[in-house]
Design a protein around this motif. Structure first.
Motif, mmCIF file in Angstrom:
data_model
loop_
_atom_site.group_PDB
_atom_site.id
_atom_site.type_symbol
_atom_site.label_atom_id
_atom_site.label_comp_id
_atom_site.label_asym_id
_atom_site.label_seq_id
_atom_site.Cartn_x
_atom_site.Cartn_y
_atom_site.Cartn_z
ATOM 1 N N GLU A 80 1.582 7.295 -5.795
ATOM 2 C CA GLU A 80 2.387 8.301 -5.113
ATOM 3 C C GLU A 80 3.782 7.773 -4.790
ATOM 4 O O GLU A 80 4.776 8.497 -4.901
ATOM 5 C CB GLU A 80 1.675 8.760 -3.843
ATOM 6 C CG GLU A 80 0.431 9.596 -4.124
ATOM 7 C CD GLU A 80 -0.343 9.956 -2.874
ATOM 8 O OE1 GLU A 80 -0.033 9.386 -1.798
ATOM 9 O OE2 GLU A 80 -1.252 10.807 -2.951
ATOM 10 N N TYR A 81 3.864 6.503 -4.419
ATOM 11 C CA TYR A 81 5.177 5.903 -4.138
ATOM 12 C C TYR A 81 6.037 5.878 -5.399
ATOM 13 O O TYR A 81 7.221 6.235 -5.368
ATOM 14 C CB TYR A 81 4.982 4.478 -3.609
ATOM 15 C CG TYR A 81 6.269 3.685 -3.533
ATOM 16 C CD1 TYR A 81 7.193 3.911 -2.524
ATOM 17 C CD2 TYR A 81 6.560 2.723 -4.498
ATOM 18 C CE1 TYR A 81 8.379 3.197 -2.473
ATOM 19 C CE2 TYR A 81 7.735 1.997 -4.457
ATOM 20 C CZ TYR A 81 8.647 2.245 -3.436
ATOM 21 O OH TYR A 81 9.814 1.533 -3.392
ATOM 22 N N ASN A 84 7.178 9.296 -6.445
ATOM 23 C CA ASN A 84 8.111 9.905 -5.492
ATOM 24 C C ASN A 84 9.524 9.373 -5.642
ATOM 25 O O ASN A 84 10.432 9.831 -4.958
ATOM 26 C CB ASN A 84 7.611 9.669 -4.060
ATOM 27 C CG ASN A 84 7.948 10.811 -3.151
ATOM 28 O OD1 ASN A 84 7.919 11.962 -3.566
ATOM 29 N ND2 ASN A 84 8.277 10.513 -1.909
ATOM 30 N N HIS A 142 -4.416 16.577 -0.193
ATOM 31 C CA HIS A 142 -3.116 16.856 0.430
ATOM 32 C C HIS A 142 -3.076 18.244 1.052
ATOM 33 O O HIS A 142 -2.480 18.443 2.111
ATOM 34 C CB HIS A 142 -1.997 16.757 -0.614
ATOM 35 C CG HIS A 142 -1.852 15.427 -1.256
ATOM 36 N ND1 HIS A 142 -1.959 15.243 -2.619
ATOM 37 C CD2 HIS A 142 -1.636 14.200 -0.729
ATOM 38 C CE1 HIS A 142 -1.780 13.968 -2.907
ATOM 39 N NE2 HIS A 142 -1.584 13.310 -1.784
ATOM 40 N N ALA A 269 2.508 14.393 6.765
ATOM 41 C CA ALA A 269 2.908 13.195 6.025
ATOM 42 C C ALA A 269 2.889 13.440 4.524
ATOM 43 O O ALA A 269 3.690 12.859 3.776
ATOM 44 C CB ALA A 269 1.993 12.025 6.382
ATOM 45 N N SER A 270 2.003 14.319 4.051
ATOM 46 C CA SER A 270 1.913 14.579 2.610
ATOM 47 C C SER A 270 3.148 15.291 2.081
ATOM 48 O O SER A 270 3.455 15.216 0.885
ATOM 49 C CB SER A 270 0.671 15.423 2.304
ATOM 50 O OG SER A 270 -0.504 14.721 2.625
ATOM 51 N N LEU A 271 3.872 15.986 2.962
ATOM 52 C CA LEU A 271 5.066 16.707 2.521
ATOM 53 C C LEU A 271 6.212 15.761 2.165
ATOM 54 O O LEU A 271 7.230 16.199 1.631
ATOM 55 C CB LEU A 271 5.517 17.692 3.606
ATOM 56 C CG LEU A 271 4.535 18.843 3.875
ATOM 57 C CD1 LEU A 271 5.070 19.741 4.983
ATOM 58 C CD2 LEU A 271 4.302 19.661 2.612
ATOM 59 N N GLN A 272 6.053 14.475 2.456
ATOM 60 C CA GLN A 272 7.050 13.498 2.012
ATOM 61 C C GLN A 272 6.938 13.229 0.512
ATOM 62 O O GLN A 272 7.862 12.676 -0.093
ATOM 63 C CB GLN A 272 6.879 12.193 2.791
ATOM 64 C CG GLN A 272 7.094 12.344 4.287
ATOM 65 C CD GLN A 272 6.838 11.057 5.041
ATOM 66 O OE1 GLN A 272 6.918 9.961 4.479
ATOM 67 N NE2 GLN A 272 6.510 11.177 6.319
ATOM 68 N N LEU A 273 5.822 13.615 -0.083
ATOM 69 C CA LEU A 273 5.660 13.487 -1.527
ATOM 70 C C LEU A 273 6.309 14.680 -2.204
ATOM 71 O O LEU A 273 6.037 15.832 -1.858
ATOM 72 C CB LEU A 273 4.177 13.421 -1.888
ATOM 73 C CG LEU A 273 3.375 12.297 -1.226
ATOM 74 C CD1 LEU A 273 1.896 12.448 -1.527
ATOM 75 C CD2 LEU A 273 3.883 10.933 -1.681
ATOM 76 N N ARG A 274 7.163 14.429 -3.189
ATOM 77 C CA ARG A 274 7.931 15.514 -3.803
ATOM 78 C C ARG A 274 7.043 16.587 -4.415
ATOM 79 O O ARG A 274 7.318 17.774 -4.306
ATOM 80 C CB ARG A 274 8.875 14.952 -4.873
ATOM 81 C CG ARG A 274 10.111 14.282 -4.301
ATOM 82 C CD ARG A 274 11.174 14.097 -5.385
ATOM 83 N NE ARG A 274 12.354 13.480 -4.825
ATOM 84 C CZ ARG A 274 12.571 12.171 -4.790
ATOM 85 N NH1 ARG A 274 11.659 11.351 -5.312
ATOM 86 N NH2 ARG A 274 13.661 11.674 -4.262
ATOM 87 N N ARG A 277 5.489 18.646 -1.640
ATOM 88 C CA ARG A 277 6.537 19.479 -1.035
ATOM 89 C C ARG A 277 6.892 20.646 -1.939
ATOM 90 O O ARG A 277 7.054 21.786 -1.475
ATOM 91 C CB ARG A 277 7.772 18.627 -0.735
ATOM 92 C CG ARG A 277 9.038 19.411 -0.404
ATOM 93 C CD ARG A 277 8.873 20.299 0.814
ATOM 94 N NE ARG A 277 8.849 19.525 2.035
ATOM 95 C CZ ARG A 277 8.763 20.059 3.258
ATOM 96 N NH1 ARG A 277 8.636 21.381 3.392
ATOM 97 N NH2 ARG A 277 8.718 19.304 4.320
#
Length: 292
Positions: A80-81, A84, A142, A269-274, A277
């Motif tokens: 995920e990092y 992203n 998510h 916190a999951s919304l930080q993943l493009r 989001r």
């Protein structure tokens, strides 16, 4: 050991059965058995203990399963990092969805979303709403699409759906005669089961005459269509079935109808993943379009 081994161990820990673990992984049962035996030889310990009811993990096997789950979580976080980074929307969205909504609406939603974000993949797991809510609470997904009440303190969105429940049959029925008619019951989660029971006991002194129990609404609908009995189903279950008679479930007071709204829930916190989001924004925009 590698990712495939970690996945095998977590599946075995969840299923407690070699055949079901193999089915979950889309491999053969002998292949699972061979790999377990290889790992046991490599580590010089027994991982599973076979019994009359299937297999149980040994103490070493339980420790390995915990290690495997932790490694898979770390690997997922790393992916995920990496996904992203950069400007493109990439990555995997883990989505849990209630059965009825998955069948009636989700395919169209995913088709429209995939046309917009071709770099994002969606991994879907379906089931009863209560199970999907638990998956979100446990951090397994998510986003969860859930029908009915779910007390979630983070992000949520209303979704378009038919929230009402109906008496459904092949031909019109008199509601007073329901206790005498065969009912095709579909298994569901405890909150909805309680609501259906409350509706019934408010109206009838006798229990329903359950003739058949099924675990899938599409099978239930076909049985109703063949005249095997009536059922109590949601509007989503009978979407596209104009040939079937339906009457809304109204409580005895006449002031309330049995209904379940559908909402999407997400971890903040999951919304930080493009990718997540992008999917969440898509659901919001789609909801706004349907309102207009």
């Amino acid at each position: 050991m590698n990712e495939k081994d970690w996945t095998l161990l977590t599946a075995l820990a969840a299923e407690k059965n070699l055949t079901r673990a193999a089915q979950r992984l889309y491999v053969t049962q002998p292949a699972v058995t061979r790999r377990i035996q290889q790992i046991e030889r490599e580590l010089n310990c027994a991982i599973v203990v076979r019994g009359a009811r299937g297999v149980e993990l040994s103490a070493e096997g339980e420790a390995l399963a915990r290690y495997a789950a932790e490694e898979l979580q770390r690997l997922q976080a790393l992916r995920e990092y990496i996904d992203n980074r950069g400007a493109d929307v990439r990555g995997t969205i883990r989505l849990a969805c209630a059965n009825a909504y998955a069948r009636a609406r989700l395919p169209g939603i995913l088709k429209e979303f995939s046309a917009r974000c071709r770099g994002a993949d969606v991994h879907v797991v379906t089931g009863h709403s209560a199970a999907q809510a638990r998956r979100l609470s446990a951090g397994e997904v998510h986003v969860a699409i859930v029908r009915g009440t779910f007390n979630w303190p983070e992000e949520s969105l209303p979704l378009d759906a038919d929230p009402y429940y109906y008496i459904v049959s092949a031909a019109p029925v008199e509601l007073e005669r329901l206790p005498d008619l065969p009912q095709i019951r579909i298994t569901t989660d405890a909150p909805l089961e309680a609501e259906l029971h409350r509706w019934w006991t408010e109206r009838y002194r006798r229990p329903p005459r359950v003739s058949t129990v099924v675990d899938r609404s599409d099978i239930c609908v076909e049985m109703v269509r063949r005249g095997l009995g009536y059922s109590l189903l949601s509007g989503l279950d009978v979407q596209g079935c104009p040939d079937l008679f339906r009457a809304r479930l109204v409580f005895a007071s006449g002031k309330r109808e049995l209904r379940r709204d559908t909402r999407a829930y997400c971890r903040a916190a999951s919304l930080q993943l493009r990718a997540v989001r992008a999917f969440w924004d898509f659901l919001r925009e789609r909801g706004q379009r349907s309102e207009n």
